[in-house]
Design an enzyme around this catalytic site. Structure first.
Site, PDB file in Angstrom:
ATOM      1  N   TYR A  76     -24.003 -17.937 -21.060  1.00 29.80           N
ATOM      2  CA  TYR A  76     -24.326 -18.422 -19.723  1.00 29.80           C
ATOM      3  C   TYR A  76     -24.265 -19.949 -19.719  1.00 29.80           C
ATOM      4  O   TYR A  76     -25.136 -20.630 -20.251  1.00 29.80           O
ATOM      5  CB  TYR A  76     -25.715 -17.969 -19.295  1.00 29.80           C
TER       6      TYR A  76
ATOM      7  N   GLY B 117     -20.395  -6.365  -4.929  1.00 26.37           N
ATOM      8  CA  GLY B 117     -19.570  -7.452  -4.433  1.00 26.37           C
ATOM      9  C   GLY B 117     -18.996  -8.388  -5.468  1.00 26.37           C
ATOM     10  O   GLY B 117     -18.129  -9.196  -5.158  1.00 26.37           O
TER      11      GLY B 117
ATOM     12  N   PRO C 238     -14.003  -6.206  -7.049  1.00 31.10           N
ATOM     13  CA  PRO C 238     -13.478  -5.406  -5.941  1.00 31.10           C
ATOM     14  C   PRO C 238     -13.992  -3.972  -5.933  1.00 31.10           C
ATOM     15  O   PRO C 238     -14.126  -3.371  -4.872  1.00 31.10           O
ATOM     16  CB  PRO C 238     -11.963  -5.455  -6.165  1.00 31.10           C
TER      17      PRO C 238
END
Length: 289
Positions: A46, A205, A208
């Site tokens: 991250y 979301g 796809p």
């Protein structure tokens, strides 16, 4: 361990958006703790270690915050994606050592093994296709050595979870939400086994194949009726759906942080919950080789 925390924590994946505003990132985490957050989800990849370094700076021993990290991928600053698959046992061990260093601790309380067997995102190829038994062997060895306190799984199949149960699994992180409930049987197994279910992409979301919960007309109607946002309805439904669900919504915005934590106070009557339960699950996996 993980089942004793508050049901809404904080996911650090978006902290990198504050990479040029480190003081704001630290302040955001401090605010989360003030609001009752007692578990944080992170990973060395991250922000290429930024999230872990902020967590190390922001958290204090007296906060009593459980930090959950993960292995199975490593940072890849120059790659097509910001991370690369790292599934081999020696890579898992190296990733644990990287997280220990960047978090500044002697033991990682919980480490999720991200298998990449299911859900959206990367898939292992070539020498990165590793047997689960080989991975669990190194994870349990690291636990025996005291470098890991407990083991979780992520992006795992139902069969994989069943095979790993004898090693002792405390949590499972899979893509799951109101509009994408393919893993319902796995959630049920986790509930029966006392394992925390920690969904990522809970509002969909991100890929796809994951429909956006907030686009659903029923969710929007319920939000308007209750005077909350559609996102809050989607998160609150997860808390109502099963008692072993823990949320780790992430944000880089203090107001959004408060909105996420406020979903703990959203109540649904039986009729409203039935309307939400009736929403069709329509996910379709999208893998990236």
């Amino acid at each position: 361990m993980i089942n004793s925390v508050n049901r809404i924590g904080y996911g650090a994946a978006q902290l990198h958006r504050l990479a040029d505003r480190r003081e704001d990132a630290v302040a955001l985490l401090r605010r989360a703790i003030e609001l009752g957050v007692d578990h944080v989800d992170t990973a060395e990849f991250y922000g290429f270690g930024f999230a872990n370094s902020v967590i190390q700076e922001a958290l204090r021993a007296e906060d009593g915050v459980l930090v959950v990290t993960k292995v199975g991928a490593d940072p890849d600053p120059g790659g097509r994606l910001p991370l690369r698959v790292a599934q081999r046992p020696e890579q898992l061990r190296a990733s644990v050592e990287d997280n220990l260093r960047s978090l500044g601790v002697e033991q990682l309380a919980v480490v999720n093994l991200r298998r990449l067997d299911t859900g959206p995102g990367l898939r292992p190829q070539a020498d990165q296709v590793v047997a689960l038994d080989d991975q669990m062997a190194v994870m349990t060895a690291l636990r025996d050595e005291g470098k890991i306190g407990a083991i979780g799984l992520s992006s795992v199949t139902l069969d994989g979870l069943r095979r790993a149960l004898p090693a002792g699994i405390v949590c499972v992180q899979n893509a799951y939400g109101l509009a994408s409930r393919d893993d319902e049987a796995m959630l049920d197994l986790c509930r029966d086994e006392g394992i925390a279910w920690v969904p990522f992409f809970p509002l969909g979301g991100a890929f796809p194949g994951l429909p956006k919960v907030t686009d659903d007309a029923t969710v929007q109607e319920v939000a308007a009726e209750l005077g909350v946002t559609a996102s809050q309805v989607g998160l609150a439904w997860l808390l109502h759906h099963a008692p072993n669900v823990l949320l780790i919504p992430g944000t880089a915005d203090p107001a959004h942080l408060e909105a996420n934590l406020a979903v703990a106070d959203i109540a649904f009557d039986a009729a409203t919950l039935a309307r939400l339960d009736a929403i069709e699950s329509r996910s379709n996996e999208v893998a990236i080789g």
